[in-house]
Design a protein around this motif. Structure first.
Motif, PDB file in Angstrom:
ATOM      1  N   LEU A   1     -40.327 -83.538   8.408  1.00 46.15           N
ATOM      2  CA  LEU A   1     -41.531 -83.974   7.694  1.00 46.15           C
ATOM      3  C   LEU A   1     -42.513 -82.829   7.511  1.00 46.15           C
ATOM      4  O   LEU A   1     -43.737 -83.030   7.486  1.00 46.15           O
ATOM      5  N   MET A   2     -42.004 -81.615   7.354  1.00 46.74           N
ATOM      6  CA  MET A   2     -42.845 -80.443   7.077  1.00 46.74           C
ATOM      7  C   MET A   2     -42.862 -80.237   5.555  1.00 46.74           C
ATOM      8  O   MET A   2     -42.261 -79.321   5.008  1.00 46.74           O
ATOM      9  N   PHE A   3     -43.608 -81.139   4.886  1.00 40.32           N
ATOM     10  CA  PHE A   3     -43.560 -81.156   3.431  1.00 40.32           C
ATOM     11  C   PHE A   3     -44.233 -79.936   2.823  1.00 40.32           C
ATOM     12  O   PHE A   3     -43.790 -79.441   1.781  1.00 40.32           O
ATOM     13  N   ARG A   4     -45.306 -79.453   3.409  1.00 39.12           N
ATOM     14  CA  ARG A   4     -46.014 -78.328   2.817  1.00 39.12           C
ATOM     15  C   ARG A   4     -45.152 -77.063   2.820  1.00 39.12           C
ATOM     16  O   ARG A   4     -45.083 -76.344   1.815  1.00 39.12           O
ATOM     17  N   GLU A   5     -44.481 -76.780   3.942  1.00 37.70           N
ATOM     18  CA  GLU A   5     -43.617 -75.610   3.996  1.00 37.70           C
ATOM     19  C   GLU A   5     -42.500 -75.707   2.964  1.00 37.70           C
ATOM     20  O   GLU A   5     -42.176 -74.733   2.269  1.00 37.70           O
ATOM     21  N   ALA A   6     -41.919 -76.912   2.873  1.00 38.76           N
ATOM     22  CA  ALA A   6     -40.837 -77.096   1.904  1.00 38.76           C
ATOM     23  C   ALA A   6     -41.354 -76.946   0.473  1.00 38.76           C
ATOM     24  O   ALA A   6     -40.711 -76.309  -0.372  1.00 38.76           O
ATOM     25  N   PHE A   7     -42.528 -77.509   0.199  1.00 39.69           N
ATOM     26  CA  PHE A   7     -43.073 -77.443  -1.160  1.00 39.69           C
ATOM     27  C   PHE A   7     -43.380 -76.001  -1.559  1.00 39.69           C
ATOM     28  O   PHE A   7     -43.047 -75.560  -2.670  1.00 39.69           O
ATOM     29  N   GLU A   8     -44.023 -75.251  -0.682  1.00 36.53           N
ATOM     30  CA  GLU A   8     -44.377 -73.871  -1.014  1.00 36.53           C
ATOM     31  C   GLU A   8     -43.128 -73.018  -1.225  1.00 36.53           C
ATOM     32  O   GLU A   8     -43.092 -72.156  -2.117  1.00 36.53           O
ATOM     33  N   CYS A   9     -42.104 -73.243  -0.413  1.00 37.74           N
ATOM     34  CA  CYS A   9     -40.859 -72.503  -0.585  1.00 37.74           C
ATOM     35  C   CYS A   9     -40.199 -72.860  -1.917  1.00 37.74           C
ATOM     36  O   CYS A   9     -39.740 -71.979  -2.653  1.00 37.74           O
ATOM     37  N   MET A  10     -40.161 -74.134  -2.236  1.00 38.62           N
ATOM     38  CA  MET A  10     -39.527 -74.566  -3.485  1.00 38.62           C
ATOM     39  C   MET A  10     -40.308 -74.066  -4.692  1.00 38.62           C
ATOM     40  O   MET A  10     -39.729 -73.667  -5.704  1.00 38.62           O
ATOM     41  N   ARG A  11     -41.604 -74.068  -4.589  1.00 36.44           N
ATOM     42  CA  ARG A  11     -42.425 -73.574  -5.703  1.00 36.44           C
ATOM     43  C   ARG A  11     -42.237 -72.075  -5.893  1.00 36.44           C
ATOM     44  O   ARG A  11     -42.138 -71.580  -7.015  1.00 36.44           O
ATOM     45  N   LYS A  12     -42.166 -71.347  -4.788  1.00 35.77           N
ATOM     46  CA  LYS A  12     -42.030 -69.894  -4.865  1.00 35.77           C
ATOM     47  C   LYS A  12     -40.660 -69.483  -5.380  1.00 35.77           C
ATOM     48  O   LYS A  12     -40.539 -68.550  -6.182  1.00 35.77           O
ATOM     49  N   LEU A  13     -39.614 -70.161  -4.932  1.00 33.70           N
ATOM     50  CA  LEU A  13     -38.244 -69.789  -5.280  1.00 33.70           C
ATOM     51  C   LEU A  13     -37.667 -70.632  -6.407  1.00 33.70           C
ATOM     52  O   LEU A  13     -36.464 -70.597  -6.647  1.00 33.70           O
ATOM     53  N   ARG A  14     -38.516 -71.418  -7.048  1.00 40.04           N
ATOM     54  CA  ARG A  14     -38.124 -72.181  -8.229  1.00 40.04           C
ATOM     55  C   ARG A  14     -36.989 -73.157  -7.942  1.00 40.04           C
ATOM     56  O   ARG A  14     -36.006 -73.234  -8.683  1.00 40.04           O
ATOM     57  N   ILE A  15     -37.130 -73.871  -6.856  1.00 40.14           N
ATOM     58  CA  ILE A  15     -36.239 -74.995  -6.559  1.00 40.14           C
ATOM     59  C   ILE A  15     -36.862 -76.246  -7.138  1.00 40.14           C
ATOM     60  O   ILE A  15     -38.066 -76.489  -6.970  1.00 40.14           O
ATOM     61  N   ASN A  16     -36.073 -77.048  -7.827  1.00 38.20           N
ATOM     62  CA  ASN A  16     -36.608 -78.233  -8.472  1.00 38.20           C
ATOM     63  C   ASN A  16     -37.229 -79.156  -7.433  1.00 38.20           C
ATOM     64  O   ASN A  16     -36.609 -79.497  -6.410  1.00 38.20           O
ATOM     65  N   LEU A  17     -38.461 -79.587  -7.701  1.00 40.88           N
ATOM     66  CA  LEU A  17     -39.219 -80.378  -6.729  1.00 40.88           C
ATOM     67  C   LEU A  17     -38.676 -81.786  -6.574  1.00 40.88           C
ATOM     68  O   LEU A  17     -39.121 -82.512  -5.674  1.00 40.88           O
TER      69      LEU A  17
END
Length: 1324
Positions: free
Chosen positions: A732-748
């Motif tokens: 449930l570490m959503f912020r870490e996952a979101f920032e990583c996905m945004r930075k590396l262009r992983i579909n949200l």
């Protein structure tokens, strides 16, 4: 960022021989060493450790018997099966070791100082005592002779531009005295010769007779001078040409340091590095490059002076990376005369094997390999440290904190002696701690933790100094330990007192107080495994005092150990022997022992090729199941480096790719085929040529690679990224996952798709962690109704995903509703824009609701700073939605204030919309809304509002219904006046040729005439008769109508229904019977004949009809049977041709190419053949469409899809014949009834023969092994008239395009035995 790690040590001797060793060479084909001394040569077998040949050169007078002779060169000549020996007296001798015959092939009166053979052994260069060079062939035929000292620069002389002479230029602080260039006092004065790797050039270094300084001259193979080195002050005797050909290495003594310098082929200096000794402390005897030019060996010796009466000898191994030279290994041979170095030589075949011969006739052989020393911790608190040896310093880079390129580092550890090995602790919780093994055989232990005293040996690197505050934790020195053997001997001393500088190898930090090491046994083929335990320290001992390492116990190993790896998870130690055998070391039992490593089947594991790097990992989460990963061909033959992290194996390959494979599902075998598999596989990534893995940063997505030059690159491998994101989402570490996905262009979308149930249950947590309106809006805009765990990011094997809470609701709608509810609960003012986005993003955008929210903001202005103004909200909506679309939706709310607010933000001209709005304001409410809905083309709503406007608008209502075909919607709206709408609706259905439905509508509203016409057109004679009864038709008119309906039924071959009309409504019994006979309804016709006593029809019509039907059936069945047999025979021939073509292509060496080209060619041919016709018939009538469909599979011999056409035709014959069973059964009964037994028996027998033929043929035609798939066509059959090449795909055999699914199944045939008339089973 690699270190040289000692793989194994082989020690021989002391060899029993006279004199002292003077020269030696290797015989690689026989694994022997030739050693020359003052009395002769001997051959040492490295396997048996025995002297197998000993030839005296004093007998022939080539060497003096008093031991004053000297050998200046030995070269093994495999082509001539002899050894070439050159003596200082000038003799050149060929010695046949098999016959021990000596032959003097030449002699130089002035003597020889050097003999050097070219790398290809085609030429030999001799340096005489008169400073001349003699170039000879391998048959000792002189080519040319030249004097070493030449006044000319050479053919490569530079062109002067007249910018002044060197004598007039500035000479530095020393002035013109710098021109005095003298050789070192300890220089032996002998010329040095070194060849370039390709043998095209040779460099000769000699002392100039005029200046007394050394110069380097480069000569060609023809002994033509190419260049002369520039004057270099303090140039020394050592000389070595890099095999790759780029540089010539030598040494230079400068006023304050001792350097290794490099010359280019043109004689100019090009780079240098400084030795780790003070000026005047040592002399460099020789420089040697290994065969692949990666390691430079430096042979040094202490200079004798009053402070050093017994000089020591050293060997240093230097490597370069990123324009920095690293001292990787330092071997101290001590000051004992017998231990001093006599000869040094790199192996010509094995690049990292070094041969050493001591003065006491002790022979040593060292094998090194490259190794990256990295910490193994997998928690985020660990720093992903990598240690690099650089002389007496260890450069440690903590990649968790900074990505600094070498030679820079996070911090460095300063040791008193040069370092030979670095080892990190194997405990995952203390994996940052490291132990350092130096050249003085001491182990220094550095640990992390609380330390009150500043450690002076730890110095910050790139992260400290220059005003920067260090943000990284550094270790401190805990203790330095020295090992004492059983008799108190030092670690590097042998029993006879001689020194072996690297006696221990493969040191491993097993536990806090335990080290594991390997040494050579009494025999070369044996090893000893040592447990070194830290002895308890005395009370009050300080850090500066040395600790003691005691020998706990030793285990003898029957074989040479070349690799040792340890798994901290299972505390398992694995040893690999030189012959590939794998042993498991049981060290935790009371009496440690070794046992063979066995696989799951119980067989001992043995690698076919020795592996220099190994790792123990767990596969499939089974503690007892291990797999030893290594560089050997059975797993993969193109691996350059690998590292294991968590559940992954990451490797780099010679094909310049980085692969990340999961160890959960045992996909290691995928290394062999993964690169030829799916091109877009996430596990495969292209990298720069020559990249190698350095480390993986724990609990992160970074993989550090090092390029061949030495610089670093950080990549985010997609497999690591997805694995880490899944871990964060599970925690449930959503912020870490979101920032990583945004930075590396992983579909949200993966945030939701990874586990929909958990996401929906923790929507509030997600919003609170993100805590950014922009980020939430970004998440909304990327939402799609697609499960990305099944398309773009497949879930890993074995993962379990919770089902969606509401499977009937679309994903986008479900997420938008859930997040909107959570945001309205947390803070609706702060997340106002995100709430609006949730309305807009739904699959059916709720723009009216969003506009209503904006209107509410305008009405209820708030002073809260977090509240968004109505103007800002509307401006944001206009960013999401087109202004014209938003204007239309605002108009659809019937709120004119909202419409004006939106229009003001648009680019519309007020003159356009204000008159229209003013006109709407003047209208009645329902008519106003009707006008708006009609303007917005919302006709259903417009019809609803218009229905409430009264009867005066009925004509407008009727026109709207007709124009927009809103009949179904209009009927329930006008209950009082439905007939007009119903009649209009019925006429509309008539125009659509839906006559029966139109008749029902007409009948319901009472329009019987119209209903009758509609039923007559549809053929519904029952409904038509009902309408006639309501219209009260006259009898004549009624009879005429009935006959007309019967005629239409007869045209439609509905004989039974026509007979009912004729019998019941016109009383024309004879005509009714005749129609039943035409329809082959024998029993019903017979019933009417006897009902109305018309037995005369039996003779006139009935009997002839059944006989005629019997003949027709016989003809038809015989033709069907003949056609079936013909088609079946042709199908077998076609398939045989296809099999032959398949075999021919399989035998063809270019079968793969033919398969691919054939597939492409056939697909293009088929598409070109049918694409035009298909595009043309798409606009044609249904008749033409059916005709084209029949022609798609042609029965013409040699057509591309002839076999498919044959199968279609055979299937049609089977289905048609099977459908005749009921009709024939009825006919047989009537034939028997009227005595026609012979005709009935004949018909039944023909039908049974046809059915039996088809039943027997079905399994052969529809073969179960036939692969029928809808893929590209891959075969073409030649016409039998002329020979042609048959091409078929090997991988897609028997596959066809757009195949009818019916052809993939056997045609079903009903049972006939129940309908067979057994009374007809007799003979004809």
């Amino acid at each position: 960022m690699r270190n040289l790690k000692l793989l194994r040590t082989q020690e021989y001797g002391p060899i029993q021989a006279l004199g002292s060793p003077q020269h030696f060479c290797l015989r690689g084909d026989r694994e022997t060493v030739l050693i020359g001394s003052e009395y002769g040569i001997l051959e040492l077998d490295l396997v048996t450790q025995q002297v197998i040949n000993e030839i005296s050169l004093t007998v022939g007078g080539f060497l003096s018997e008093d031991g004053s002779g000297h050998i200046v060169g030995i070269e093994d000549l495999p082509d001539q099966e002899s050894v070439c020996i050159a003596t200082a007296a000038g003799d050149i001798i060929l010695c046949n070791l098999s016959t021990k015959q000596l032959e003097c092939v030449g002699s130089v009166d002035s003597g020889l100082t050097t003999m050097s053979w070219s790398p290809d052994q085609e030429l030999v260069l001799l340096v005489t005592g008169q400073q001349t060079l003699i170039m000879m062939t391998k048959d000792f035929e002189p080519i040319t002779e030249s004097h070493i000292h030449q006044d000319d620069f050479g053919e490569g002389k530079f062109i002067g531009l007249g910018w002044g002479k060197k004598e007039t230029q500035f000479h530095g602080s020393e002035g013109k005295q710098a021109e005095v260039l003298l050789a070192s006092p300890w220089d032996d004065g002998r010329p040095r010769v070194t060849w370039r790797g390709d043998g095209q050039f040779v460099a000769v270094g000699a002392i100039c007779l005029e200046t007394g300084a050394r110069k380097v001259r480069v000569w060609s193979r023809e002994l033509v001078l190419q260049s002369t080195s520039e004057p270099v002050s303090g140039l020394e005797q050592a000389l070595a040409w890099k095999p790759s050909g780029s540089l010539i290495a030598s040494t230079q003594e400068k006023p304050n340091k001792h350097d290794i310098v490099f010359f280019e082929k043109n004689g100019l200096l090009h780079g240098e590095f400084t030795l780790s000794f003070q000026k005047g402390q040592v002399k460099v005897n020789e420089l040697l490059w290994n065969s692949d030019s990666t390691v430079l060996a430096v042979w040094l010796e202490d200079l004798q002076n009053k402070n050093c009466s017994k000089p020591s000898t050293y060997v240093q191994l230097w490597t370069t990376g990123n324009y920095h030279w690293y001292l990787k290994q330092s071997l101290h041979f001590g000051s004992s005369k017998r231990s001093q170095l006599a000869l040094l030589l790199w192996d010509s075949e094995i690049p990292y094997r070094l041969h050493v011969l001591c003065r006491g006739w002790r022979y040593l052989c060292y094998d090194w390999h490259w190794s990256t020393d990295r910490s193994t911790g997998e928690e985020s608190c660990h720093s992903a440290s990598v240690a690099v040896i650089d002389g007496d310093k260890v450069l440690v880079t903590a990649f968790q904190h900074a990505m600094v390129p070498p030679p820079m580092c996070t911090f460095q550890l300063q040791l008193p002696q040069a370092v030979n090995q670095v080892m990190f602790h194997n405990d995952p919780w203390t994996s940052r701690d490291l132990a350092i093994f130096d050249a003085d055989n001491r182990i220094s232990v550095y640990r992390y933790g609380e330390c009150t005293v500043q450690d002076s040996s730890v110095k910050l690197g790139a992260l400290g100094g220059s005003g920067f505050k260090a943000a990284v934790e550094t270790p401190h020195l805990v203790k330095t330990y020295r090992y004492s053997g059983p008799w108190g001997m030092d670690l590097g001393c042998c029993e006879d007192g001689e020194v072996n500088p690297l006696k221990l190898r493969l040191l491993t930090w097993l536990q806090d107080d335990t080290f594991l090491a390997v040494s050579q046994g009494k025999l070369v083929s044996q090893s000893i495994l040592h447990h070194l335990n830290v002895a308890p320290s005395s009370a009050g001992a300080t850090v500066e005092e040395e600790g003691i390492l005691d020998l706990g116990y030793s285990v003898s190993v029957d074989g040479e150990v070349i690799s040792l790896c340890y798994s901290p998870k299972t505390k398992t130690v694995a040893l690999e022997l030189a012959d590939g055998q794998i042993l498991k070391y049981l060290w935790e039992i009371p009496h440690p022992a070794l046992e063979p490593w066995r696989n799951s089947s119980g067989s001992a594991v043995r690698f076919p090729t020795p592996c220099v790097q190994t790792a123990l990992v767990t596969i499939d989460r089974e503690v007892s199941s291990f797999f030893l990963l290594a560089f050997f061909p059975q797993v993969a033959s193109n691996i350059t480096s690998f590292v294991t992290y968590d559940e992954f194996l990451l490797v780099t390959t010679h094909s310049h790719t980085c692969q990340c494979l999961s160890l959960k599902d045992a996909l290691v075998k995928g290394l062999q085929t993964s690169e030829s598999g799916i091109p877009n596989s996430e596990s495969l990534r292209k990298v720069e040529r020559g990249s190698r893995v350095v480390t993986v940063i724990p609990q992160d997505t970074k993989l550090v690679l090092q390029m061949p030059r030495g610089n670093l690159e950080t990549i985010h491998h997609r497999v690591l990224v997805l694995a880490q994101i899944r871990k964060w989402l599970d925690r449930l570490m959503f912020r870490e996952a979101f920032e990583c996905m945004r930075k590396l262009r992983i579909n949200l979308n993966l945030l939701y798709d990874h586990n929909p149930k958990v996401f929906l249950e923790n929507v509030e947590t997600f919003i609170k962690q993100i805590d950014s309106v922009n980020y939430i809006n970004l998440f909304f805009t990327e939402l799609k109704d697609e499960d990305f765990t099944k398309t773009m990011y497949p879930s890993p094997v074995g993962s379990t995903v919770q089902p969606v809470l509401c499977p009937t609701q679309k994903k986008v709608d479900l997420v938008c509703d859930a997040m909107r509810a959570a945001m309205e609960k947390i803070n609706p003012h702060k997340y106002c824009l995100s709430i609006l986005t949730s309305y807009v993003k739904k699959s059916t955008p709720e723009l009216e609701v969003a506009l209503q929210k904006v209107h509410e903001l305008r009405e209820t202005a708030s002073l809260d700073t977090e509240t968004v103004s109505a103007e800002a909200a509307l401006k944001y909506l206009l960013f999401l939605v087109d202004v014209n679309e938003l204007y239309d939706h605002s108009l659809g709310t019937y709120d004119f204030d909202l419409v004006i607010m939106v229009a003001e933000k648009s680019q519309k001209d007020p003159k356009e919309y204000l008159p229209f709005l003013n006109a709407l304001r003047k209208m009645e409410t329902n008519y106003q809304r009707y006008t708006i809905d009609k303007h917005l083309k919302r006709y259903k709503k417009a019809l609803y509002h218009l229905s409430k406007c009264g009867s005066e608008h009925f004509s407008e209502f009727l026109n709207l219904v007709k124009d927009q075909n809103l009949y179904n919607e209009a009927l329930p709206l006008l209950v009082s006046l439905p007939q007009d709408i119903s009649i209009a609706y019925g006429e509309h259905l008539n125009q659509k040729h839906l006559y029966e439905q139109a008749g029902l509508i007409f009948a319901r509203c009472g329009a019987c005439e119209r209903a009758l016409d509609a039923f007559l057109s549809s053929g519904s004679w029952q409904q038509a008769l009902c309408m006639v009864s309501q219209l009260d038709y006259a009898p004549n008119k009624f009879a005429s109508l009935v006959k007309s309906m019967a005629g239409k039924l007869i045209e439609q071959r509905r004989h039974a229904e026509a007979a009912v009309l004729l019998e019941q409504y016109t009383q024309d019994y004879e005509e009714a019977v005749l129609q039943l006979l035409d329809g082959a309804l024998w029993e019903e016709a017979l019933r009417l004949i006897y009902k109305y006593s018309r037995q005369d029809i039996l003779e006139t019509n009935f009997r002839p009809a059944i006989l005629e039907a019997q003949k027709n059936h016989l003809v038809f069945l015989n033709s069907q049977q003949t056609t079936f047999a013909c088609y079946k025979k042709r199908l077998l021939v076609v398939r045989e041709l296809k099999d032959q073509a398949h075999d021919e292509v399989a035998r063809c060496p270019e079968s793969d190419l033919l398969s691919e080209t054939g597939s492409v060619m056939m697909a293009s041919d088929a598409s070109s053949k049918y694409s035009h016709s298909n595009s043309r018939i798409s606009v044609c009538s249904s008749k033409n469409r059916r005709k084209a469909e029949r022609k798609r599979h042609s029965l013409k011999e040699g057509s591309p899809l002839e076999d498919i056409a044959l199968m279609e035709a055979l299937g049609d014959i089977v289905r048609v014949t099977d459908a005749l069973k009921g009709e024939v059964h009825s006919l047989l009964k009537e034939l028997v009834l009227f005595g026609y037994d012979a005709q009935a028996r004949e018909l039944q027998q023909v039908l049974e023969e046809a059915l039996q033929l088809m039943e027997r043929s079905l399994p052969e035609i529809w073969n179960l092994d036939l692969k029928l798939t809808s893929v590209n066509p891959v075969s073409v059959f030649p016409s039998y008239q002329q020979p042609a090449i048959v091409v078929c795909g090997l991988n897609n055999y028997y596959s066809y395009p757009n195949l009818d699914p019916l052809l993939q199944w056997l045609p079903s045939m009903g049972p006939w035995s129940q309908r067979r008339l057994r009374l007809l089973q007799g003979q004809l």
